[in-house]
Design a protein around this motif. Structure first.
Motif, PDB file in Angstrom:
ATOM      1  N   THR A 138      26.572  63.212 101.916  1.00  0.00           N
ATOM      2  CA  THR A 138      28.034  63.227 101.176  1.00  0.00           C
ATOM      3  C   THR A 138      27.736  63.431  99.598  1.00  0.00           C
ATOM      4  O   THR A 138      28.429  64.246  99.147  1.00  0.00           O
ATOM      5  N   LEU A 139      26.264  63.552  99.078  1.00  0.00           N
ATOM      6  CA  LEU A 139      26.373  63.887  97.406  1.00  0.00           C
ATOM      7  C   LEU A 139      26.664  65.329  97.608  1.00  0.00           C
ATOM      8  O   LEU A 139      27.483  65.798  96.693  1.00  0.00           O
ATOM      9  N   TYR A 140      25.971  66.464  98.595  1.00  0.00           N
ATOM     10  CA  TYR A 140      26.052  68.051  98.828  1.00  0.00           C
ATOM     11  C   TYR A 140      27.993  68.139  98.617  1.00  0.00           C
ATOM     12  O   TYR A 140      28.335  68.934  97.685  1.00  0.00           O
ATOM     13  N   GLU A 141      28.213  67.279  99.452  1.00  0.00           N
ATOM     14  CA  GLU A 141      30.135  67.221  99.975  1.00  0.00           C
ATOM     15  C   GLU A 141      30.434  66.943  98.201  1.00  0.00           C
ATOM     16  O   GLU A 141      31.780  67.269  97.884  1.00  0.00           O
ATOM     17  N   GLU A 142      30.168  66.184  97.111  1.00  0.00           N
ATOM     18  CA  GLU A 142      30.787  65.689  96.821  1.00  0.00           C
ATOM     19  C   GLU A 142      30.769  66.533  95.304  1.00  0.00           C
ATOM     20  O   GLU A 142      31.536  66.807  94.088  1.00  0.00           O
TER      21      GLU A 142
END
Length: 175
Positions: A138-142
């Motif tokens: 999720t952090l990667y995508e953000e």
């Protein structure tokens, strides 16, 4: 048909050359992909612990653990499903420093994801995030829309919720 699940295999071993190759060969022969692997010291002096994550059936993971235990340098191997373990991964994200000051949203992402800034230089800053794989993804995508210069993630580290009798087993070996 038996359900495919994620299993964490813990292998306690002596620290000898070539063991990783032999263990990975057991998975290759059965066409089972290793999703992550981590090797470190363990709670027992001079004993290494492999943490191997695979997606397969319980029948296959049971057979694999049996094959791993036949290796000369292996002391004991266990397997657990996700509900039986406490686990996490850690990731590092390298991002251009100008974004830290120019993009207010970056600071919000860091705060909301419970990440840490571990270093800042003129050219870049590095964020560390520990948690479950989904949290890191999720952090990667953000962060991806802002430009990630480098990204790396560890394999899973885990401990079982139930006690593993490895220490008792080793004490009996020594005496």
């Amino acid at each position: 048909m038996e359900e495919t699940r994620t299993y964490t295999i813990s292998v306690y071993t002596e620290n000898n050359v070539g063991l990783l190759n032999r263990i990975s060969g057991i998975f290759v022969k059965r066409h089972i992909n290793i999703e992550s692997i981590n090797v470190s010291g363990s709670e027992i002096d001079h004993v290494m612990r492999f943490i191997i994550v695979v997606r397969t059936t319980e029948k296959w993971v049971h057979n694999i653990v049996g094959q791993i235990e036949k290796q000369v340098d292996v002391i004991k191997a266990y397997y657990h499903n996700d509900e039986e373990t406490i686990f996490l991964e850690t990731a590092l994200f390298k991002i251009g420093s100008h974004l830290l000051f120019d993009e207010r949203q970056i600071q919000n992402i860091i705060k909301e994801s419970h990440s840490q800034i571990v270093t800042v230089s003129r050219e870049f800053f590095v964020i560390a995030k520990s948690g479950r794989r989904e949290e890191i993804e999720t952090l990667y995508e953000e962060l991806r829309p802002y430009g990630i210069m480098q990204f790396v993630r560890t394999g899973r580290v885990s401990v079982s919720k139930a006690q593993m009798e490895i220490s008792t087993l080793l004490k009996e070996f020594v005496h």
